[in-house]
Write a protein that holds these residues in place. Sequence first.
Motif, PDB file in Angstrom:
ATOM      1  N   PRO A  92     -37.205  -7.834  70.345  1.00  0.00           N
ATOM      2  CA  PRO A  92     -38.272  -7.429  71.036  1.00  0.00           C
ATOM      3  C   PRO A  92     -39.354  -6.596  70.373  1.00  0.00           C
ATOM      4  CG  PRO A  92     -36.041  -6.269  70.830  1.00  0.00           C
ATOM      5  CD  PRO A  92     -36.016  -7.626  70.190  1.00  0.00           C
ATOM      6  N   LYS A  93     -40.389  -6.763  70.841  1.00  0.00           N
ATOM      7  CA  LYS A  93     -41.655  -5.881  70.073  1.00  0.00           C
ATOM      8  C   LYS A  93     -42.412  -4.810  70.964  1.00  0.00           C
ATOM      9  CE  LYS A  93     -42.808  -7.332  66.379  1.00  0.00           C
ATOM     10  NZ  LYS A  93     -42.694  -6.912  64.865  1.00  0.00           N
ATOM     11  N   MET A  94     -42.469  -5.050  72.298  1.00  0.00           N
ATOM     12  CA  MET A  94     -43.013  -4.186  73.241  1.00  0.00           C
ATOM     13  C   MET A  94     -42.528  -4.403  74.425  1.00  0.00           C
ATOM     14  SD  MET A  94     -47.065  -4.164  73.644  1.00  0.00           S
ATOM     15  CE  MET A  94     -47.404  -3.853  72.008  1.00  0.00           C
ATOM     16  N   ARG A  95     -42.789  -3.215  75.311  1.00  0.00           N
ATOM     17  CA  ARG A  95     -42.322  -3.262  76.797  1.00  0.00           C
ATOM     18  C   ARG A  95     -43.064  -2.480  77.579  1.00  0.00           C
ATOM     19  NH1 ARG A  95     -36.311  -0.310  76.588  1.00  0.00           N
ATOM     20  NH2 ARG A  95     -36.847   1.708  76.256  1.00  0.00           N
ATOM     21  N   PHE A  96     -43.020  -2.459  78.885  1.00  0.00           N
ATOM     22  CA  PHE A  96     -43.605  -2.138  80.024  1.00  0.00           C
ATOM     23  C   PHE A  96     -42.708  -1.591  80.885  1.00  0.00           C
ATOM     24  CE2 PHE A  96     -46.442  -5.220  77.964  1.00  0.00           C
ATOM     25  CZ  PHE A  96     -47.439  -4.407  77.951  1.00  0.00           C
ATOM     26  N   ARG A 134     -43.688   0.625  72.206  1.00  0.00           N
ATOM     27  CA  ARG A 134     -43.459  -0.537  71.265  1.00  0.00           C
ATOM     28  C   ARG A 134     -42.320  -0.096  70.366  1.00  0.00           C
ATOM     29  NH1 ARG A 134     -43.657  -0.213  65.765  1.00  0.00           N
ATOM     30  NH2 ARG A 134     -45.049   1.311  64.511  1.00  0.00           N
ATOM     31  N   TRP A 135     -41.526  -0.932  69.558  1.00  0.00           N
ATOM     32  CA  TRP A 135     -40.564  -0.633  68.828  1.00  0.00           C
ATOM     33  C   TRP A 135     -40.956   0.028  67.250  1.00  0.00           C
ATOM     34  CZ3 TRP A 135     -35.665  -0.058  70.025  1.00  0.00           C
ATOM     35  CH2 TRP A 135     -34.797   0.173  68.829  1.00  0.00           C
ATOM     36  N   ASP A 176     -35.839   4.285  64.475  1.00  0.00           N
ATOM     37  CA  ASP A 176     -35.480   2.979  65.205  1.00  0.00           C
ATOM     38  C   ASP A 176     -35.305   3.143  66.815  1.00  0.00           C
ATOM     39  OD1 ASP A 176     -35.600   1.482  62.990  1.00  0.00           O
ATOM     40  OD2 ASP A 176     -33.432   1.583  62.402  1.00  0.00           O
ATOM     41  N   ASP A 177     -36.236   3.118  67.517  1.00  0.00           N
ATOM     42  CA  ASP A 177     -36.250   3.366  68.873  1.00  0.00           C
ATOM     43  C   ASP A 177     -37.458   3.028  69.358  1.00  0.00           C
ATOM     44  OD1 ASP A 177     -35.262   3.923  71.201  1.00  0.00           O
ATOM     45  OD2 ASP A 177     -35.010   6.250  70.969  1.00  0.00           O
ATOM     46  N   TRP A 178     -37.644   2.842  70.581  1.00  0.00           N
ATOM     47  CA  TRP A 178     -38.970   2.642  71.466  1.00  0.00           C
ATOM     48  C   TRP A 178     -39.540   4.096  71.564  1.00  0.00           C
ATOM     49  CZ3 TRP A 178     -40.197  -2.097  72.580  1.00  0.00           C
ATOM     50  CH2 TRP A 178     -39.243  -2.961  72.665  1.00  0.00           C
ATOM     51  N   VAL A 179     -41.038   3.973  71.176  1.00  0.00           N
ATOM     52  CA  VAL A 179     -41.859   4.976  70.994  1.00  0.00           C
ATOM     53  C   VAL A 179     -43.179   4.798  72.134  1.00  0.00           C
ATOM     54  CG1 VAL A 179     -41.440   5.925  68.938  1.00  0.00           C
ATOM     55  CG2 VAL A 179     -43.215   3.972  69.394  1.00  0.00           C
ATOM     56  N   ASP A 180     -43.518   5.631  72.951  1.00  0.00           N
ATOM     57  CA  ASP A 180     -44.424   5.657  74.079  1.00  0.00           C
ATOM     58  C   ASP A 180     -45.892   5.544  73.322  1.00  0.00           C
ATOM     59  OD1 ASP A 180     -42.961   7.880  75.854  1.00  0.00           O
ATOM     60  OD2 ASP A 180     -42.559   6.033  75.841  1.00  0.00           O
TER      61      ASP A 180
END
Length: 116
Positions: free
Chosen positions: A45-49, A63-64, A71-75
């Motif tokens: 996983p690289k990016m999410r919406f 994005r990761w 090590d987490d998702w950042v806005d």
Amino acid sequence: MVKADSHILTVYKGRMDKKEWVSILSDRTLEELEQIFLKEQTYIPKMRFVLQDEQTRNFTVQRWCYLGSVDDWVDLKTTNDLAQLAKTYCYHLGRESYFELESPDCTGDFFVIKIK
């Protein structure tokens, strides 16, 4: 590759592209290479919406972050339209610019998109 869960669209990227496979396995036919590629490729996983509010259709793009302490998702920054947001940010997948999409400490800023 994109995976849709209830309120999250996650964009995955293969760890290795076909050009790398061809250079490593140059003695194989194209058909063999394709079969090996499909069987052995792994995706991360690289990016999410993320849909924040179903009624207002607010989304946050993330994005990761690969820093060991985070090590987490950042806005990330956003636009007012999901299609433009995806076009703007998915462009960076597989490029060095992907790692420059937020501050070095991966704190990022929180932004929301409103989709009609």
